[in-house]
Design an enzyme around this catalytic site. Structure first.
Site, PDB file in Angstrom:
ATOM      1  CG  ASP A  63      -2.142   1.069   1.114  1.00 20.04           C
ATOM      2  OD1 ASP A  63      -2.786   0.848   0.164  1.00 20.04           O
ATOM      3  OD2 ASP A  63      -2.355   1.577   2.133  1.00 20.04           O
ATOM      4  N   GLY A 139      -0.098   6.739 -11.942  1.00 16.12           N
ATOM      5  CA  GLY A 139      -0.644   7.389 -10.729  1.00 16.12           C
ATOM      6  C   GLY A 139       0.018   8.789 -10.794  1.00 16.12           C
ATOM      7  CE1 TYR A 140      -2.018  11.946  -6.987  1.00 17.95           C
ATOM      8  CE2 TYR A 140      -1.873   9.787  -5.568  1.00 17.95           C
ATOM      9  CZ  TYR A 140      -2.484  11.012  -5.881  1.00 17.95           C
ATOM     10  OH  TYR A 140      -3.743  10.822  -5.525  1.00 17.95           O
ATOM     11  CG  ASP A 141       5.083   7.449 -11.427  1.00 19.10           C
ATOM     12  OD1 ASP A 141       5.326   7.520 -10.299  1.00 19.10           O
ATOM     13  OD2 ASP A 141       5.027   6.202 -12.259  1.00 19.10           O
ATOM     14  CE  LYS A 159       7.661   4.678  -9.626  1.00 11.14           C
ATOM     15  NZ  LYS A 159       6.230   4.541 -10.121  1.00 11.14           N
TER      16      LYS A 159
END
Ligand code: IMP
Length: 181
Positions: A63, A139-141, A159
């Site tokens: 998570d 996502g927020y990348d 990454k």
């Protein structure tokens, strides 16, 4: 070993990292009910405990969340909901005119070994970009700056060398090697 997620991007990152430790990960693609909680550690642990009544084999899940300093840690444990609702554009709006851009990603791995749940944590610090950049990742990348690149401007490999997930998984895989092989 099963890795439970409905997110293919996550699964790909995890499989690549596990392979480096000689661990073969099988994707158990499923959505599960996440309890609400104030910490990722608690959410990951309780999710794994609830799933352990359905799945007898060993498994792990992960998570994660984005914590923005100027927003007092928001969206944090609510990252998934916030991404689905206001998304990257909404976050950029909230950060409009804000000078302090510091933020971090945190990941918690919860591992069920057939009898108990254990957790492992990883964190990566960066900044919220002024606009979305890049097309890789998920996502927020596109809004998370690490150095002068966003995560979405990096290859998966780049990454994976520094990410919160990498750091949590490294702790987990190292522990597994020492304790379970
Ligand atoms: P969850 O761990 O699947 O609940 O993810 C929480 C939220 O954070 C989701 O919206 C993900 O897309 C986002 N997220 C998790 N890890 C990353 C990452 O490595 N990069 C960008 N967004 C992420």
């Amino acid at each position: 070993m099963y890795f439970i997620t409905s997110n293919e991007g996550k699964f790909r990152e995890v499989r690549e990292m596990a392979a480096k430790y000689g661990i073969e990960v099988e994707w158990l693609k499923m959505e599960y009910l996440e309890p609400q909680g104030n910490s990722l550690e608690e959410i990951a642990r309780v999710s794994a405990e609830m799933l352990s009544s359905q799945i007898e084999d060993e498994f792990f899940l992960e998570d994660s969340g984005l914590f923005i300093e100027a927003l007092k840690g928001f969206p944090g444990p609510y990252s998934s909901y916030v991404f689905k609702t206001i998304g990257n554009e909404g976050i950029l709006k909230l950060m409009n005119g804000v000078e302090d851009r510091r933020a971090y990603f945190m990941a918690v791995v919860a591992y069920f070994d057939g009898s108990t749940v254990r957790t492992f944590t990883g964190k990566v610090e960066g900044e919220i970009a002024r606009e979305m950049r890049g097309t890789q990742g998920f996502g927020y990348d596109p809004i998370f700056l690490y150095g002068d690149k966003t995560f979405a401007e990096m290859s998966t490999e780049e990454k994976n060398r520094v990410s919160h997930r990498r750091r949590a998984l490294e702790e987990f895989f190292r522990w597994l090697k020492e304790n379970k092989s």
